[in-house]
Each structure stands twice: as C-alpha cells, then as structure tokens.
Design a protein around this motif. Structure first.
Motif, PDB file in Angstrom:
ATOM      1  N   UNK A 125       0.808  -1.213   0.000  1.00 40.76           N
ATOM      2  CA  UNK A 125       0.000   0.000   0.000  1.00 40.76           C
ATOM      3  C   UNK A 125       0.841   1.264   0.000  1.00 40.76           C
ATOM      4  N   UNK A 126       2.002   1.208  -0.653  1.00 38.71           N
ATOM      5  CA  UNK A 126       2.946   2.326  -0.669  1.00 38.71           C
ATOM      6  C   UNK A 126       3.199   2.825  -2.086  1.00 38.71           C
ATOM      7  N   UNK A 127       3.611   4.087  -2.184  1.00 38.64           N
ATOM      8  CA  UNK A 127       4.039   4.642  -3.465  1.00 38.64           C
ATOM      9  C   UNK A 127       5.501   4.316  -3.744  1.00 38.64           C
ATOM     10  N   UNK A 128       6.266   4.091  -2.682  1.00 41.22           N
ATOM     11  CA  UNK A 128       7.692   3.800  -2.839  1.00 41.22           C
ATOM     12  C   UNK A 128       8.197   2.999  -1.648  1.00 41.22           C
ATOM     13  N   UNK A 129       9.281   2.261  -1.855  1.00 39.08           N
ATOM     14  CA  UNK A 129      10.040   1.678  -0.749  1.00 39.08           C
ATOM     15  C   UNK A 129      11.342   2.450  -0.624  1.00 39.08           C
TER      16      UNK A 129
END
Length: 327
Positions: A125-129
């Motif tokens: 559920x993230x835009x980036x790691x």
C-alpha cells in the motif's frame, strides 16, 4: 502511540558513504509475519521494535509463507496505524526468487524485477520503498540489465536507494560500478553472515563494500537459531527445526556443532550476555557492518536481542577464544 523515548537509546550508523543512517539492529520479516502466523503477535513485535528505535523493516516479495503474505500483512499494519509514521521508517523489499509461473516470475530480468516491485508496492500500500534489492545474481541475465532495472526503480521514484543481496565480492564490485555509471550509487549489500558462516570474510566482500562505499546488513546472524541457547537441551516443538516450513534442518545440529554452541554459550555467560546477544555483537564489531538483521517470534525475544547493544566490545582474549572454538 509510539514511545516518546524511542530514539533515546538506539545507535544509528551511517550506511557506507551515503547520507542515510540505519539503526544498529533492524527487524527482518522473513519469518513469523506470513499468512501462517498470528498477526496480533506480529503487530506487537513491530510496534515494540519501533518503540525501541528500530526504524528499518526488511521484506522481500517471497516472504511468507505463502509468498507475498509478509508484505501484505505489513501493508495492513501500515494502513491501520504505523503508516502515520512513514517518514520515520526505512522499508525495504527485494525481488529475485520465484513468485509466479512462466518465464517472467523469477531471477533478474528487467521484466521480472520491475513487475515484482509494482506488485510489492500494491501489497504494501505504498508509493515507494526506501530500498529495493536485487535478491540474488542471475547467471543467465546480463548484470547490466539487472542493475539497470534497479536503477530504473530509483529514477521512477518507486525506490529511494539501490541494494543487492547474496552477491559475491567480484559481482558486487561490478554491480557498484554499473550503478554508479547510471547515477544510482549502491547503498547496501545484504549477505548471510554469522560466526558459523563466514564466507564474506573469505571472499573479501567486506573489504569490497568499504572500497565501493556501500553499507552491509548481514542476515541470519544467529545461523537460523543455532547461535542461541534454544538447542542446548534438545529440539523444542516450536523451534525452526520443528516447523515444516522452516529452513533449518535437524541434520545441521551435529554433535560437533553442539559442542561449539556450548563453548560459545559459556563465554557469553562470562561476558554477562546470552549467546544470541554475543553473536549479534560479534557481527556488529566489523566496521563495514552498518546494521544487523534479526527476526523475532515474540516481543520477549525481540527485547533480548536488542539488548545486545548493551555490550558490543570484545577483548582480544575473547576474540581469541571465539576463534579457537570456530577453528
């Protein structure tokens, strides 16, 4: 709500020549966070780690079991409450092992790596790691292609830093060179390293990482639990050896290994530590090591391992004793 004193006692180390600092101990979600595990316990472990200053949480696309479930479960935790502290967290993931059927679901092709990262971001559920790793070198894919895919992930903003795992020294040197040429410096390498597995010393990997300016985050520093007091009196029913999906096998627990464990355990007692705490401190004594990656099946185990930071120094006599046991 997290503890207001969470940053008071944790040690943070600069990762290679980058601007990023990582906690001396990071939490890996390889075990105990999959679909077969109790999620209320997993949540308690993650929050307890954060309360003690652990800001780095390490995942991979295939962590579970089943594969993908650790990312999904951590994503649920982020959505529930931990995500409000996203800017205080370093979240990493990897791609390189089998994830789906057909020719594009494994190894190190550009097709696989970038598709896998998109799937990981969806599960989390993230835009980036913060860190995206090539999980292992691919003997059939040019290294330029694999590193190019990792660099693309960074340039697209889907990852902030580039990492590699399980690469030998020569491969690491070449990977770092390629990434530098692509304007995406190698941040970190994640190798297996413990008292019982010292290939990084024999291979010259630690010196190579120092040379290229990358950090090091060893995994399995407790040799999958062998470097603890868990097996001194037999095999517990809830141990990794006893679990069907575990990686540690009973045939690894030989009498010779047990004798070494007993000797090391005795020395740890003389130091006022548990064997696990001493084993973690032993890995952290290396200047090239930025942070050590631990797992935990309970808050109690987590706290005990984090307490390794209370005594990181070794005398020359202690190192000599350890070397004689391991020889």
């Amino acid at each position: 709500m997290p503890s207001g004193t969470r940053y008071d006692s944790m040690q943070y180390n600069r990762c290679g020549r980058s601007g990023l600092k990582l906690p001396a101990v990071s939490l890996g979600l390889w075990h105990n966070f999959g679909g077969v595990d109790e999620q209320s316990v997993a949540r308690e472990i993650v929050w307890s780690a954060f309360d003690r200053g652990v800001t780095h949480f390490d995942l991979a696309n295939n962590y579970g079991p089943p594969p993908g479930s650790a990312e999904e479960n951590f994503g649920n935790l982020l959505a529930a409450d931990l995500g409000t502290h996203r800017d205080e967290l370093i979240i990493s993931t990897k791609a390189g092992y089998h994830m789906w059927e057909g020719p594009y679901g494994d190894w190190g092709s550009r097709k696989y790596l970038l598709a896998s990262l998109d799937q990981s971001l969806e599960r989390l559920g993230l835009d980036y790691v913060d860190i995206f790793y090539s999980h292992r070198p691919d003997p059939e894919t040019p290294l330029e292609e694999t590193m190019g895919a990792v660099a693309t992930a960074v340039k697209q903003g889907k990852a902030l830093y580039a990492g590699i795992s399980n690469y030998k020294a020569a491969e690491t040197r070449e990977a770092a060179k390629l990434l530098k040429e692509m304007g995406c410096p190698l941040l970190i390498h994640q190798p297996r390293y413990s008292m019982f597995d010292r290939w990084v010393e024999e291979d010259g990997l630690l010196e190579t990482l120092e040379e290229v300016g990358a950090g090091c985050i060893p995994f399995s520093p407790l040799a999958q639990g062998l470097l603890t007091d868990r097996y001194l009196n037999g095999i517990p029913e809830d141990s990794r050896i006893a679990k069907e999906h575990g990686f540690l096998q009973e045939n690894q627990l030989t009498e010779e290994t047990l004798e070494r464990i007993r000797s090391l355990n005795a020395l740890a007692g003389e130091r006022g530590q548990s064997l696990a705490q001493m084993a973690l401190a032993w890995v952290l004594r290396k200047s090239q090591v930025t942070t050590v990656l631990i797992g935990a099946s309970s808050v109690e185990q987590l706290d005990q391992n984090l307490d390794c930071l209370d005594k990181l120094e070794f005398s020359e006599d202690e190192i000599g004793t350890i070397e004689s046991v391991l020889d």
